[in-house]
Scaffold this motif. Structure first.
Motif: not given
Ligand code: ZN
Length: 133
Positions: A34, A69, A72-73, A77
């Protein structure tokens, strides 16, 4: 530790070190797949302790403007994986991996002496107590 104020503009980039164990490796693989969608640099799989890292992991390198980004991701996750996020301030590897680092999940041991030796080799002046990290 002193109260030196560090200009965030000194941060040239960040690493996220994604730690895994044999039973969580599939989660780390999926996370890595990912992360490939982001404009990050994925390091090699390290299947055991290496450098200051006491567990298997891989490194994710990203630019200062991606911090928001990427972190936070990862925060939402990470699938229970433990992740060390640290800056490259140029002020010392030991401090970057301890006093100036943040953890997602559990904070795991880091070999501070190893980093202090690198800093001595690079002649980086920094007074980081051994007890940190
Ligand atoms: Zn790193």
């Amino acid at each position: 530790m002193d109260n030196q104020v560090i200009d965030v503009e000194k941060i040239s980039g960040y690493h996220a070190h994604v730690y895994f164990e044999p039973h969580t490796r599939p989660l780390a693989e999926r996370l890595r797949d990912q992360l490939a969608d982001f404009d990050v640099v994925l390091g090699r799989w390290k299947e055991g302790p290496v450098g200051p890292h006491t567990r298997a992991m891989y490194q994710v390198a990203f630019a200062p403007e991606q911090f928001d980004l990427v972190v936070r991701w990862l925060m939402v996750n990470r699938q229970g994986l433990d992740i060390l996020v640290h800056p490259d301030t140029g002020l010392g590897h030991a401090g970057d991996h301890t006093a100036r680092a943040l953890w997602l999940g559990r904070s795991l041991p880091v070999k501070v002496e190893y980093l202090q030796q690198i800093d001595r080799d690079y002649k980086m002046a920094e007074a980081i107590p051994l007890t940190e990290g």
